[in-house]
Design a protein around this motif. Structure first.
Motif, PDB file in Angstrom:
ATOM      1  N   ASN A 155     -10.540   2.552  29.932  1.00  0.00           N
ATOM      2  CA  ASN A 155     -11.550   1.820  30.698  1.00  0.00           C
ATOM      3  C   ASN A 155     -10.928   0.683  31.497  1.00  0.00           C
ATOM      4  OD1 ASN A 155     -13.861   2.148  27.941  1.00  0.00           O
ATOM      5  ND2 ASN A 155     -13.699   3.410  29.774  1.00  0.00           N
ATOM      6  N   ILE A 156     -10.079  -0.109  30.858  1.00  0.00           N
ATOM      7  CA  ILE A 156      -9.476  -1.257  31.529  1.00  0.00           C
ATOM      8  C   ILE A 156      -8.577  -0.793  32.675  1.00  0.00           C
ATOM      9  CG2 ILE A 156      -7.904  -3.208  31.253  1.00  0.00           C
ATOM     10  CD1 ILE A 156     -10.648  -3.659  30.035  1.00  0.00           C
ATOM     11  N   VAL A 157      -7.789   0.244  32.439  1.00  0.00           N
ATOM     12  CA  VAL A 157      -6.885   0.743  33.488  1.00  0.00           C
ATOM     13  C   VAL A 157      -7.684   1.252  34.684  1.00  0.00           C
ATOM     14  CG1 VAL A 157      -5.178   2.518  34.056  1.00  0.00           C
ATOM     15  CG2 VAL A 157      -5.000   1.262  31.900  1.00  0.00           C
ATOM     16  N   MET A 158      -8.678   2.103  34.430  1.00  0.00           N
ATOM     17  CA  MET A 158      -9.462   2.674  35.511  1.00  0.00           C
ATOM     18  C   MET A 158     -10.261   1.603  36.252  1.00  0.00           C
ATOM     19  SD  MET A 158      -8.804   5.898  35.589  1.00  0.00           S
ATOM     20  CE  MET A 158     -10.148   6.556  36.556  1.00  0.00           C
ATOM     21  N   THR A 159     -10.859   0.676  35.511  1.00  0.00           N
ATOM     22  CA  THR A 159     -11.653  -0.373  36.151  1.00  0.00           C
ATOM     23  C   THR A 159     -10.785  -1.306  36.970  1.00  0.00           C
ATOM     24  OG1 THR A 159     -13.209  -0.278  34.286  1.00  0.00           O
ATOM     25  CG2 THR A 159     -13.351  -2.181  35.731  1.00  0.00           C
ATOM     26  N   ALA A 160      -9.603  -1.653  36.451  1.00  0.00           N
ATOM     27  CA  ALA A 160      -8.705  -2.544  37.192  1.00  0.00           C
ATOM     28  C   ALA A 160      -8.204  -1.878  38.471  1.00  0.00           C
ATOM     29  CB  ALA A 160      -7.531  -2.955  36.306  1.00  0.00           C
ATOM     30  N   LEU A 161      -7.835  -0.609  38.390  1.00  0.00           N
ATOM     31  CA  LEU A 161      -7.365   0.098  39.588  1.00  0.00           C
ATOM     32  C   LEU A 161      -8.473   0.205  40.630  1.00  0.00           C
ATOM     33  CD1 LEU A 161      -5.262   2.988  37.976  1.00  0.00           C
ATOM     34  CD2 LEU A 161      -4.406   0.955  39.144  1.00  0.00           C
ATOM     35  N   GLY A 162      -9.678   0.579  40.188  1.00  0.00           N
ATOM     36  CA  GLY A 162     -10.786   0.702  41.120  1.00  0.00           C
ATOM     37  C   GLY A 162     -11.190  -0.635  41.707  1.00  0.00           C
ATOM     38  N   ALA A 163     -11.236  -1.670  40.871  1.00  0.00           N
ATOM     39  CA  ALA A 163     -11.641  -2.994  41.354  1.00  0.00           C
ATOM     40  C   ALA A 163     -10.619  -3.552  42.331  1.00  0.00           C
ATOM     41  CB  ALA A 163     -11.811  -3.941  40.167  1.00  0.00           C
ATOM     42  N   TYR A 164      -9.348  -3.333  42.071  1.00  0.00           N
ATOM     43  CA  TYR A 164      -8.315  -3.838  42.991  1.00  0.00           C
ATOM     44  C   TYR A 164      -8.415  -3.147  44.346  1.00  0.00           C
ATOM     45  CZ  TYR A 164      -3.774  -4.765  45.074  1.00  0.00           C
ATOM     46  OH  TYR A 164      -2.777  -5.138  45.944  1.00  0.00           O
ATOM     47  N   ALA A 165      -8.551  -1.831  44.333  1.00  0.00           N
ATOM     48  CA  ALA A 165      -8.634  -1.099  45.593  1.00  0.00           C
ATOM     49  C   ALA A 165      -9.858  -1.512  46.399  1.00  0.00           C
ATOM     50  CB  ALA A 165      -8.655   0.405  45.317  1.00  0.00           C
ATOM     51  N   LEU A 166     -10.990  -1.660  45.731  1.00  0.00           N
ATOM     52  CA  LEU A 166     -12.234  -1.985  46.442  1.00  0.00           C
ATOM     53  C   LEU A 166     -12.348  -3.465  46.795  1.00  0.00           C
ATOM     54  CD1 LEU A 166     -14.676   0.242  44.373  1.00  0.00           C
ATOM     55  CD2 LEU A 166     -13.869   0.640  46.701  1.00  0.00           C
ATOM     56  N   SER A 167     -11.451  -4.289  46.286  1.00  0.00           N
ATOM     57  CA  SER A 167     -11.485  -5.715  46.626  1.00  0.00           C
ATOM     58  C   SER A 167     -10.579  -6.046  47.809  1.00  0.00           C
ATOM     59  CB  SER A 167     -11.062  -6.561  45.418  1.00  0.00           C
ATOM     60  OG  SER A 167      -9.717  -6.301  45.061  1.00  0.00           O
ATOM     61  N   ARG A 168      -9.756  -5.077  48.245  1.00  0.00           N
ATOM     62  CA  ARG A 168      -8.872  -5.317  49.391  1.00  0.00           C
ATOM     63  C   ARG A 168      -9.619  -5.017  50.691  1.00  0.00           C
ATOM     64  NH1 ARG A 168      -6.060  -8.664  47.081  1.00  0.00           N
ATOM     65  NH2 ARG A 168      -7.872  -8.547  45.749  1.00  0.00           N
ATOM     66  N   LYS A 169      -9.506  -5.906  51.645  1.00  0.00           N
ATOM     67  CA  LYS A 169     -10.279  -5.790  52.874  1.00  0.00           C
ATOM     68  C   LYS A 169      -9.831  -4.641  53.767  1.00  0.00           C
ATOM     69  CE  LYS A 169     -11.545 -10.682  53.067  1.00  0.00           C
ATOM     70  NZ  LYS A 169     -11.521 -11.934  53.869  1.00  0.00           N
ATOM     71  N   GLY A 170      -8.579  -4.234  53.659  1.00  0.00           N
ATOM     72  CA  GLY A 170      -8.087  -3.199  54.565  1.00  0.00           C
ATOM     73  C   GLY A 170      -8.270  -1.781  54.069  1.00  0.00           C
ATOM     74  N   VAL A 171      -8.950  -1.581  52.946  1.00  0.00           N
ATOM     75  CA  VAL A 171      -9.114  -0.234  52.396  1.00  0.00           C
ATOM     76  C   VAL A 171     -10.106   0.564  53.244  1.00  0.00           C
ATOM     77  CG1 VAL A 171      -9.911   1.087  50.392  1.00  0.00           C
ATOM     78  CG2 VAL A 171      -8.530  -0.963  50.071  1.00  0.00           C
ATOM     79  N   LEU A 184     -17.157  -2.524  36.890  1.00  0.00           N
ATOM     80  CA  LEU A 184     -16.313  -2.450  38.088  1.00  0.00           C
ATOM     81  C   LEU A 184     -16.724  -3.526  39.096  1.00  0.00           C
ATOM     82  CD1 LEU A 184     -14.213  -0.980  39.894  1.00  0.00           C
ATOM     83  CD2 LEU A 184     -16.094   0.464  40.683  1.00  0.00           C
ATOM     84  N   ILE A 185     -18.015  -3.719  39.265  1.00  0.00           N
ATOM     85  CA  ILE A 185     -18.499  -4.735  40.201  1.00  0.00           C
ATOM     86  C   ILE A 185     -18.084  -6.133  39.744  1.00  0.00           C
ATOM     87  CG2 ILE A 185     -20.578  -5.802  41.143  1.00  0.00           C
ATOM     88  CD1 ILE A 185     -21.885  -3.026  41.042  1.00  0.00           C
ATOM     89  N   ILE A 186     -18.200  -6.392  38.442  1.00  0.00           N
ATOM     90  CA  ILE A 186     -17.803  -7.706  37.914  1.00  0.00           C
ATOM     91  C   ILE A 186     -16.320  -7.949  38.147  1.00  0.00           C
ATOM     92  CG2 ILE A 186     -17.513  -9.066  35.815  1.00  0.00           C
ATOM     93  CD1 ILE A 186     -20.056  -7.879  34.744  1.00  0.00           C
ATOM     94  N   MET A 187     -15.482  -6.979  37.836  1.00  0.00           N
ATOM     95  CA  MET A 187     -14.034  -7.173  37.998  1.00  0.00           C
ATOM     96  C   MET A 187     -13.659  -7.233  39.480  1.00  0.00           C
ATOM     97  SD  MET A 187     -10.863  -5.080  36.259  1.00  0.00           S
ATOM     98  CE  MET A 187     -11.244  -5.693  34.618  1.00  0.00           C
ATOM     99  N   ARG A 188     -14.309  -6.439  40.302  1.00  0.00           N
ATOM    100  CA  ARG A 188     -14.028  -6.483  41.746  1.00  0.00           C
ATOM    101  C   ARG A 188     -14.343  -7.861  42.319  1.00  0.00           C
ATOM    102  NH1 ARG A 188     -17.791  -5.699  45.942  1.00  0.00           N
ATOM    103  NH2 ARG A 188     -16.849  -5.172  47.966  1.00  0.00           N
ATOM    104  N   THR A 189     -15.479  -8.426  41.940  1.00  0.00           N
ATOM    105  CA  THR A 189     -15.839  -9.754  42.424  1.00  0.00           C
ATOM    106  C   THR A 189     -14.844 -10.805  41.941  1.00  0.00           C
ATOM    107  OG1 THR A 189     -18.163  -9.075  42.315  1.00  0.00           O
ATOM    108  CG2 THR A 189     -17.719 -11.421  42.576  1.00  0.00           C
TER     109      THR A 189
END
Length: 292
Positions: A90-106, A156-161
């Motif tokens: 869970n932590i690995v998948m959520t961190a990877l998804g949150a990092y990708a979706l938090s970058r402006k150039g994605v 995912l939303i919490i970690m992305r924010t």
């Protein structure tokens, strides 16, 4: 300098204090009742009526019978497996998804985020999920409890924010030094996000520990059952026969205290872990809920 408080403020403080005391008693008493009942003498507990403010006698026989049951030990091992491996995934998948979706150039970041949020309100339901798990070969396997719950949209939303609140200048400095995205995530983002990671550990860990419905639906082999599913059998189906094979006396009375002992055994690990993560809880939730 001490400020003089008005009579209304003092009355409010007293009323607020009394309310919190009553609320604490109401919240704690069910747990204390179960604890006292599990430590009580079965015969005395069977005859007791009304409030239970202390153990009726003292006996550890219920705990002895609980730990003598091999299925409880197996259930504990299964639950620890699901909690540790499931939470790590869970932590690995959520961190990877949150990092990708938090970058402006994605590319297509907003449409992907919309689809993720969409799943929070509209889902396929139990039958399509059951058919999917069966068709991909996960039925009656440990992975049926781990892979479908690999990531929570809410978490995912919490970690992305939380990741979005980290200054972009830190990422730019790391890129100047030659770091790629994985290095930035591992050495820059995650060390600065320990509070929200602690919250994710708590959310995911407690979720896996308390989970029983997925096991009820997808598992048939009892050796794969988590502890909570075994607890459900004991409490709802009133099945304590496996723990009373060596009992010659009144099985009804010892059966009742065995239920309470099983509840305590299945609850204590989470109660012990929570205080170590509690100090990060408020900070992590606030960081993940508000964007600077």
């Amino acid at each position: 300098m001490l400020m003089k408080r008005s009579a209304g403020e003092r009355i409010f403080d007293i009323g607020n204090m009394m309310f919190m005391i009553v609320l604490s008693i109401v919240s704690l008493y069910p747990l204390l009742y179960v604890l006292f009942a599990s430590l009580s003498d079965p015969d005395l507990m069977m005859r007791h009526r009304g409030l239970l403010l202390f153990p009726q006698g003292f006996s550890l026989s219920s705990y002895v019978h609980v730990f003598d049951n091999p299925m409880i030990r197996i259930g504990y091992m299964n639950t620890m497996f699901y909690v540790i491996l499931g939470t790590l995934l869970n932590i690995v998948m959520t961190a990877l998804g949150a990092y990708a979706l938090s970058r402006k150039g994605v590319l297509w970041r907003n449409p992907i985020m919309f689809l993720i949020v969409f799943t929070m309100f509209f889902q396929g339901g139990l039958i399509p999920s059951y058919l999917l798990i069966g068709n991909i070969g996960l039925m009656d396997t440990r992975w049926a409890l781990i892979l479908p719950a690999a990531m929570s949209a809410y978490n995912l939303i919490i970690m992305r924010t939380s990741f979005q609140s980290i200054p972009v200048s830190l990422e730019e400095a790391a890129r100047i030094d030659g770091a790629n995205d994985f290095v930035i995530l591992y050495k820059v983002i995650l060390p600065l996000s320990l509070p929200v990671i602690a919250v994710m550990l708590l959310f995911y860990g407690v979720g896996h520990w308390n989970s029983w419905f997925s096991a009820l639906v997808y598992l048939r082999t009892r050796e794969l059952f988590p502890l909570q599913l075994l607890l459900r059998e004991i409490l709802i189906t009133n099945d304590t026969r496996a723990m009373m094979t060596k009992i010659a006396g009144d099985k009804a009375s010892i059966g009742m205290t065995i239920k309470y002992a099983t509840i305590i055994v299945s609850t204590l690990p989470i109660l012990f872990i929570y205080p170590f993560l509690q100090k990060y809880f408020n900070k992590g939730v606030l960081i993940g809920a508000l964007k600077e």
